[in-house]
Each structure stands twice: as C-alpha cells, then as structure tokens.
Scaffold this active site. Structure first.
Site, PDB file in Angstrom:
ATOM      1  N   GLU A 194      20.017 -22.732  -4.192  1.00 51.35           N
ATOM      2  CA  GLU A 194      19.846 -21.294  -4.387  1.00 51.35           C
ATOM      3  C   GLU A 194      21.009 -20.509  -3.792  1.00 51.35           C
ATOM      4  O   GLU A 194      21.487 -19.538  -4.398  1.00 51.35           O
ATOM      5  CB  GLU A 194      18.519 -20.840  -3.765  1.00 51.35           C
ATOM      6  CG  GLU A 194      18.243 -19.341  -3.832  1.00 51.35           C
ATOM      7  CD  GLU A 194      18.133 -18.787  -5.237  1.00 51.35           C
ATOM      8  OE1 GLU A 194      18.050 -17.543  -5.366  1.00 51.35           O
ATOM      9  OE2 GLU A 194      18.134 -19.560  -6.220  1.00 51.35           O
ATOM     10  N   ARG A 245       2.172   0.708  -6.998  1.00 54.25           N
ATOM     11  CA  ARG A 245       2.283  -0.291  -5.941  1.00 54.25           C
ATOM     12  C   ARG A 245       1.067  -1.223  -5.915  1.00 54.25           C
ATOM     13  O   ARG A 245       1.084  -2.245  -5.239  1.00 54.25           O
ATOM     14  CB  ARG A 245       2.430   0.410  -4.584  1.00 54.25           C
ATOM     15  CG  ARG A 245       3.694   1.254  -4.488  1.00 54.25           C
ATOM     16  CD  ARG A 245       3.699   2.128  -3.250  1.00 54.25           C
ATOM     17  NE  ARG A 245       3.934   1.396  -2.028  1.00 54.25           N
ATOM     18  CZ  ARG A 245       5.127   1.166  -1.484  1.00 54.25           C
ATOM     19  NH1 ARG A 245       6.210   1.601  -2.087  1.00 54.25           N
ATOM     20  NH2 ARG A 245       5.250   0.510  -0.367  1.00 54.25           N
ATOM     21  N   GLU A 277      26.832 -16.510  -9.131  1.00 50.70           N
ATOM     22  CA  GLU A 277      26.497 -15.534 -10.156  1.00 50.70           C
ATOM     23  C   GLU A 277      26.931 -14.112  -9.826  1.00 50.70           C
ATOM     24  O   GLU A 277      27.113 -13.312 -10.745  1.00 50.70           O
ATOM     25  CB  GLU A 277      24.998 -15.581 -10.488  1.00 50.70           C
ATOM     26  CG  GLU A 277      24.042 -15.193  -9.392  1.00 50.70           C
ATOM     27  CD  GLU A 277      22.582 -15.386  -9.808  1.00 50.70           C
ATOM     28  OE1 GLU A 277      22.300 -15.445 -11.019  1.00 50.70           O
ATOM     29  OE2 GLU A 277      21.716 -15.465  -8.915  1.00 50.70           O
ATOM     30  N   LYS A 322      23.420 -18.112  -6.050  1.00 51.58           N
ATOM     31  CA  LYS A 322      23.620 -16.687  -5.761  1.00 51.58           C
ATOM     32  C   LYS A 322      25.110 -16.369  -5.624  1.00 51.58           C
ATOM     33  O   LYS A 322      25.587 -15.368  -6.144  1.00 51.58           O
ATOM     34  CB  LYS A 322      22.895 -16.298  -4.469  1.00 51.58           C
ATOM     35  CG  LYS A 322      21.409 -16.135  -4.619  1.00 51.58           C
ATOM     36  CD  LYS A 322      21.074 -14.905  -5.439  1.00 51.58           C
ATOM     37  CE  LYS A 322      19.669 -14.987  -6.002  1.00 51.58           C
ATOM     38  NZ  LYS A 322      19.518 -15.951  -7.106  1.00 51.58           N
ATOM     39  N   HIS A 379      28.187 -39.761  -1.180  1.00 49.13           N
ATOM     40  CA  HIS A 379      28.169 -40.416  -2.486  1.00 49.13           C
ATOM     41  C   HIS A 379      29.033 -39.672  -3.505  1.00 49.13           C
ATOM     42  O   HIS A 379      28.795 -39.769  -4.709  1.00 49.13           O
ATOM     43  CB  HIS A 379      26.733 -40.543  -3.001  1.00 49.13           C
ATOM     44  CG  HIS A 379      25.875 -41.402  -2.126  1.00 49.13           C
ATOM     45  ND1 HIS A 379      26.005 -42.767  -2.066  1.00 49.13           N
ATOM     46  CD2 HIS A 379      24.889 -41.080  -1.245  1.00 49.13           C
ATOM     47  CE1 HIS A 379      25.139 -43.264  -1.206  1.00 49.13           C
ATOM     48  NE2 HIS A 379      24.451 -42.258  -0.688  1.00 49.13           N
ATOM     49  N   ASN A 395       0.340   0.275   6.264  1.00 51.45           N
ATOM     50  CA  ASN A 395       0.773  -0.718   5.299  1.00 51.45           C
ATOM     51  C   ASN A 395       1.360  -1.879   6.085  1.00 51.45           C
ATOM     52  O   ASN A 395       2.221  -1.675   6.934  1.00 51.45           O
ATOM     53  CB  ASN A 395       1.833  -0.127   4.360  1.00 51.45           C
ATOM     54  CG  ASN A 395       2.333  -1.140   3.345  1.00 51.45           C
ATOM     55  OD1 ASN A 395       1.694  -2.142   3.096  1.00 51.45           O
ATOM     56  ND2 ASN A 395       3.485  -0.861   2.762  1.00 51.45           N
ATOM     57  N   GLY A 396       0.915  -3.107   5.824  1.00 55.77           N
ATOM     58  CA  GLY A 396       1.462  -4.249   6.533  1.00 55.77           C
ATOM     59  C   GLY A 396       0.383  -5.203   7.002  1.00 55.77           C
ATOM     60  O   GLY A 396      -0.783  -5.098   6.611  1.00 55.77           O
ATOM     61  N   TRP A 417      -4.170  -2.005  -0.638  1.00 52.96           N
ATOM     62  CA  TRP A 417      -4.266  -3.337  -1.241  1.00 52.96           C
ATOM     63  C   TRP A 417      -4.855  -4.236  -0.162  1.00 52.96           C
ATOM     64  O   TRP A 417      -4.266  -4.434   0.886  1.00 52.96           O
ATOM     65  CB  TRP A 417      -2.882  -3.828  -1.673  1.00 52.96           C
ATOM     66  CG  TRP A 417      -2.889  -5.212  -2.217  1.00 52.96           C
ATOM     67  CD1 TRP A 417      -2.784  -6.374  -1.512  1.00 52.96           C
ATOM     68  CD2 TRP A 417      -3.018  -5.599  -3.591  1.00 52.96           C
ATOM     69  NE1 TRP A 417      -2.829  -7.452  -2.351  1.00 52.96           N
ATOM     70  CE2 TRP A 417      -2.972  -7.014  -3.632  1.00 52.96           C
ATOM     71  CE3 TRP A 417      -3.159  -4.894  -4.782  1.00 52.96           C
ATOM     72  CZ2 TRP A 417      -3.070  -7.725  -4.824  1.00 52.96           C
ATOM     73  CZ3 TRP A 417      -3.247  -5.612  -5.967  1.00 52.96           C
ATOM     74  CH2 TRP A 417      -3.210  -7.002  -5.975  1.00 52.96           C
ATOM     75  N   CYS A 428       0.837  -1.189   0.000  1.00 58.50           N
ATOM     76  CA  CYS A 428       0.000   0.000   0.000  1.00 58.50           C
ATOM     77  C   CYS A 428       0.878   1.247   0.000  1.00 58.50           C
ATOM     78  O   CYS A 428       2.046   1.199   0.351  1.00 58.50           O
ATOM     79  CB  CYS A 428      -0.898   0.012   1.232  1.00 58.50           C
ATOM     80  SG  CYS A 428      -1.704  -1.564   1.571  1.00 58.50           S
ATOM     81  N   LYS A 441      18.958  -9.786 -16.998  1.00 59.99           N
ATOM     82  CA  LYS A 441      17.807  -9.929 -16.101  1.00 59.99           C
ATOM     83  C   LYS A 441      16.740 -10.828 -16.708  1.00 59.99           C
ATOM     84  O   LYS A 441      16.152 -11.658 -16.025  1.00 59.99           O
ATOM     85  CB  LYS A 441      17.214  -8.542 -15.794  1.00 59.99           C
ATOM     86  CG  LYS A 441      16.075  -8.566 -14.783  1.00 59.99           C
ATOM     87  CD  LYS A 441      16.546  -9.069 -13.432  1.00 59.99           C
ATOM     88  CE  LYS A 441      15.436  -9.080 -12.405  1.00 59.99           C
ATOM     89  NZ  LYS A 441      15.846  -9.780 -11.174  1.00 59.99           N
TER      90      LYS A 441
END
Length: 606
Positions: free
Chosen positions: A478, A27, A485, A482, A501, A98-99, A74, A2, A601
């Site tokens: 992941e 937003r 990259e 990160k 293994h 907001n939250g 929102w 929001c 991107k």
C-alpha cells in the site's frame, strides 16, 4: 460521525439548531436532540429516529432560548433509544459528544462509587458526570472542563452547557473535528463548516487537543496544555462547505486526518462496546463456511490482504484473495459453501463487479464491503457491510482503506467467536483493543512533522522499496502504491523475507528503503532483513513503535516511532505514516495530489 451544533445567539435558537442538524444528516444518525439554556436553566428535547421526530416533540413542547446545542447520534455505546440520545445531563452539565471514550467503564465505576447515578448506557454520560464532579469540588467551569479532558482516553468532539452560566458554551476536540463560527454578535460550534454554514462563513478550525469557550462576541481557545492560542479564521463559501477542505491544502490531506473519526464511525457499526461483542449484519453463518473468497482491485485488494491475515489467524477460516481483473478470466474452482466478498469504495468497480457475478453464478453467497450503499454492488449482493467513512474526494484512497480494514477486523473477531476459536472473554478483550484504534490513529498522524522531513530526501529518489512482514507486507504494498500513484516515483512493496530472492539486487546508496516493523512476532526477522539492506548501503527509514525503536539495529537513517498498538490494530495505526509520506513527497514534487494523472476515482470500465 455524529453531528454537533452549538449557538450563542441573539435570537431564539431552536429552529436554527434544527436547520443545522438537517445539514448534518449526511453523516448518518439514529436519534437527535437539542438542549437550550435560559435564565440559567437548561432544558432538553430528544427523539429516536429522524429529525422530523424531534421536530414533532418540539412542536408539542417548544423551547425558547438564545443559547443551545444540538446533536445527531450514531449509536456506539448503548442501543439507539431516546434514553441514549444526546444531549446528556449530569448535575449542572449538559453536553453532546462525537467519538468514543475508551476508559468510560473505569471512570463510570469511579463516579458510581461516589454515589452518582447514571441514566443511560452511553460513554458520553460519563463525561457529563466527570465535569460536574469537578464543578462540585469547587472548580470554575473551564478548569473543571480541562480536568475532565485530562482524564479522558479516546477520541471526542464536545459541546457543553453549564447551568447557571448563560451565554457560554465550551467545546473540545481530540480525534474528531470541531469548528468555531463567528457571526455578528453571535458565535457557533459545529462538527464542520457545513454545520455553521447557514449562519456564518467565518470559520476557525480547532487543532488536535484544543478546547474553547465561546460567548456572544469571541472564542477563547486553548491548546492541550491549557495555554491560550490563536487559530486562523477562514472564509468558507456555502458551496465549498458541502465538500470543504478546511485547513488542508488537498482533500487527500484532509482525508488522512479524517481517519480517526472515520474509523470510529466504522467500528461503531460493527461492535457492541457494552456487551463486548462484534456484530456483522446479515445472514452469514461463519461456523458453516468452508472458506472466504475476496475479490478486489487496487487499494481495496490490499485491504483484503490485511483481512486475510486477521481472519485466518483469529478464526482459522481459509481466505483466498485475488485481483478481480485476473480472477474472472482464469476459470477459478468455486464451490458453494464459500462466501464471496467484493470490496470496492465506490461499489461500481467494473472488474470487481464482474468477478462478483461469476461467484454468484457458481452458487456462492455474496457480500460487499463498500462505501456507497446505493451502488450496483450493494444492490446485487446477499449482504452489505458498509464502511461508513463518508465521502472520499481524493483519488488516492486513504480513509476508505482504513475503514475497509476496520470492517474486516471486526469480521475476523465475529467469525472467530462464531467458530469457537475464541471465548466471550477473549472477544471482549479484542473489542476493547479495536476501540483504541481511533485514538492511536490520531497519535500516529502526529508523526507528520517527522514525515515531512523524510519526504525531502524521498522526493529526490528514482526508486523506493517498502518492506514488511505479516500484515506489514500488505502495508508495504500500500505504501508503494500510494507513492507511485500520486508522486510518480517508481516504488515496490515486498514481503521482507523475499528480499534475498531478488529485490536485494536493487539496493544501493541511492535507494531509500521504507521498513515497516512494529515490535511483534515478526520483528526479529524484519530487523535481520533491515540489517541486510543497510550492509549494502541502503538508506533505511524505519517505521516502528516504541519497543521496536528501542531494539532497532544501528544504522537506520531515520527511525519514526508510531504509538504502541496490539497486532490486531497495528495495520490501522501504521497506515497514516505511509499515507502522509506519499502525500508530502507528491506536494514537494508539485504533483496534482487529488487528481493524479491517468487515474479515476471509480474505475467503471475493464
């Protein structure tokens, strides 16, 4: 996400509040409202729908005052409606928020017991009543505000008017951003620099847990302990405010810190916290599905792996996941009765789009989990499940990853209910857990200082191993991705049980081992694998939770303790430390964090 604006001005503020709210339309929102204060009295105007509907209300019922707050909402708690639109008022208090307030039901019951009457279904109104409760008990506004903040569990940014206190707005942030703008004899509060951009380029970014009081000439800022603090002021150009980094050196750093708010926005789209239900838009009959086929690349593929664990565990629905670039070339056996889900931040990833079209050609129903709602992928599928995390500028995906995992977590809960694997009470319990995620992600980001210290040694390494079990094995992938990259250090992620293994041959005193193991059903086995590594000289960085830290095998070089969380959301909570580790290692190595070499991107070629 929001939008918030607050102005203590020298001239009428209604038009300026509207101007700022228009800048915050990006937003996402479903209603809007403003409140102004004049002569000690507060008046408000609210409208369902777009800002033009609010402008129409103000044309019929104008507001004239030099102090005011505004909001684009929102919907989280309570359906989109004028009654649920912000600002909310209780007694002397009018505020915007907001939250997500996780403990709103408990607080609401307490306030109703003392005779307070609520007008909306929102969690926000609880905050207004709580502040007014302390005012009624004789507390001064700032003291009442602090007492209320101390009772809140969750994520929030707030802007508050107190009837009878002219030229005075209070604000606070935890898990959602809030900035202070400084003008000539005027002060402002806003969701971001863009909100205050039409009025000033002098911006102060509040830090986690800060609260503030502004008048015409100054901002009095306090940290979460109530101690007065100074925060640096920055000059932000109008163009930079469109995609600004705030206090952060890089967009990636900012986007890691954006995750509590981004996750909150995503979750709000997929759960009804009042009813305790998960809701997935579109005509998908989960009970009738034979299986789900996920196709994705890179970080989106890893998010899909996390989703596979959750969907199969909760809904007993088979999930196949494949790297899109391999999927289309191996002549996969596809049959109607399956749902194909394409996952892509941009919605334009060429390999994923080609795999999706193959599924369509085989007669499968299709869905897309995307950030870009106007993308090719979103236009071509039967169902779109947006991740709602806002623009992601850094090439290395962070907040899009946790947003994708949030969507798949909600999907797992919805599918489990539809397939009769859980009852209504269990669905409500899982929804309550999912609502905790933004707060716990914010707490997990609080490990940053510990991560910085670890990064010094990791930056010297040539090879790094990441280990985990269950969903943490996906996070191990992941974390390694990160680090590779953006820092260009060779790293590999493994399911910890696979260590013996083959990969254990790589372990020596020069190889840092990052072990991800919250105290869950996999913990004992993960601890055993960690002991195997340490027995061979491996330098272990153990990322766990409080209970896991208590039972940690002796010998870990570093133990980092993330907040305790239910297994449903532990992948979300544990993501921030591995993202921050990659980020700080890359910074130490002098790499171009936001634009790492050879990467783009959006990969729109095969």
């Amino acid at each position: 996400m929001c939008g918030i604006i607050g102005i203590v001005g020298k001239a009428p503020v209604s038009d300026r509040l509207i101007e700022s709210l228009k800048r915050l339309e990006y937003r996402g929102y479903d209603s809007a409202g403003v409140a102004v204060q004049r002569g000690g009295r507060v008046e408000r105007r609210r409208a369902l729908g777009k800002i033009r509907a609010l402008e129409a209300v103000l044309a019929e019922q104008p507001l004239t005052a030099e102090i005011g707050i505004g909001h684009t909402r929102w919907a989280t708690h309570g359906a989109p409606s004028e009654r649920n639109a912000h600002p909310h008022t209780a007694g002397r208090v009018t505020l915007v928020h907001n939250g997500i307030i996780e403990n709103f039901a408990e607080l609401k019951a307490e306030l109703q017991a003392e005779g307070r009457v609520f007008e909306s279904e929102t969690d926000t109104e609880v905050v207004a009543h709580l502040i007014d409760h302390y005012l009624a008990a004789g507390a001064a506004p700032l003291a009442a505000f602090k007492s209320a903040l101390d009772r809140l569990t969750g994520a929030y940014a707030l802007a508050v008017l107190i009837e009878g206190r002219d030229n005075f707005i209070m604000g606070a942030r935890r898990g959602s951003p809030l900035v202070v703008g400084t003008g000539a004899g005027e002060m402002f509060l806003g969701s971001d620099a863009l909100a205050v951009g039409p009025f000033t380029n002098k911006v102060t970014y509040l830090e986690e847990g800060d609260y503030v009081a502004i008048d015409h000439d100054r901002a009095e800022i306090f940290d979460e302990t109530g101690t007065p603090v100074e925060r640096p002021m920055k000059i932000v150009s109008a163009s930079a405010a469109l995609v600004e980094k705030g206090n952060y050196r890089h967009f990636m750093e900012k986007e890691i810190h954006d995750q509590p708010e981004g996750c909150q926005h995503t979750i709000a789209a997929y759960i009804d916290p009042i009813a305790g239900r998960a809701r997935m838009a579109g005509d998908v009959d989960f009970a009738a599905l034979d299986r789900i086929q996920i196709v994705a690349c890179g970080t989106s593929y890893i998010a899909g792996l996390v989703g596979k664990y959750l969907i199969e565990k909760l809904a007993d629905l088979p999930v196949d996941i494949e790297i899109a670039s391999e999927f289309r070339y191996r002549e996969p056996a596809l049959r109607p009765g399956a749902l194909a889900i394409a996952m892509s931040q941009s919605g334009e990833t060429a390999d994923t789009l080609a795999a999706l079209r193959l599924c369509q050609a085989k007669g499968l129903k299709t869905a897309a989990v995307v950030n870009a709602q106007e993308s090719t992928m979103a236009r071509e599928v039967d169902v779109v499940w947006p991740i709602h995390c806002g623009p992601e500028i850094g090439v290395a995906s962070t907040k899009a990853f946790t947003a994708q995992v949030s969507v798949l977590t909600a999907l797992a809960v919805a599918a489990a209910r539809a397939r009769g694997r859980i009852d209504a009470a269990e669905e409500q319990r899982l929804v309550r857990i999912l609502l905790e995620a933004p707060r716990l992600i914010a707490e997990s980001i609080g490990l940053e200082d510990a991560v910085k210290a670890v990064a010094v040694d990791i930056a010297k390494a040539r090879d790094v191993l990441y280990l985990g079990r269950g969903p943490m094995s996906a996070l191990a992938l992941e974390g390694a991705l990160k680090l590779k990259e953006i820092s260009y250090i060779h790293a590999e992620g493994y399911a910890a049980g696979e260590l013996k293994h083959g990969p254990i041959a790589l372990v020596d005193e020069h190889t840092p081992i990052i072990v991800l193991a919250p105290y869950d059903s996999y913990y004992e086995k993960s601890a055993s694998n960690m002991s195997e590594v340490m027995a061979r000289g491996g330098q272990v960085v153990f990322i766990t939770d409080p209970e896991g830290a208590k039972h940690a095998p002796a010998g870990a070089k570093v133990v980092m303790t993330a907040p305790a969380s239910d297994p449903l959301i532990s992948p979300l909570v544990m993501s921030a430390p591995i993202q921050l580790l990659a980020y700080h290692v890359a910074v130490l190595k002098g790499a171009d964090v936001d634009q790492p070499r050879n990467l783009a991107k959006s990969v729109t070629v095969e």
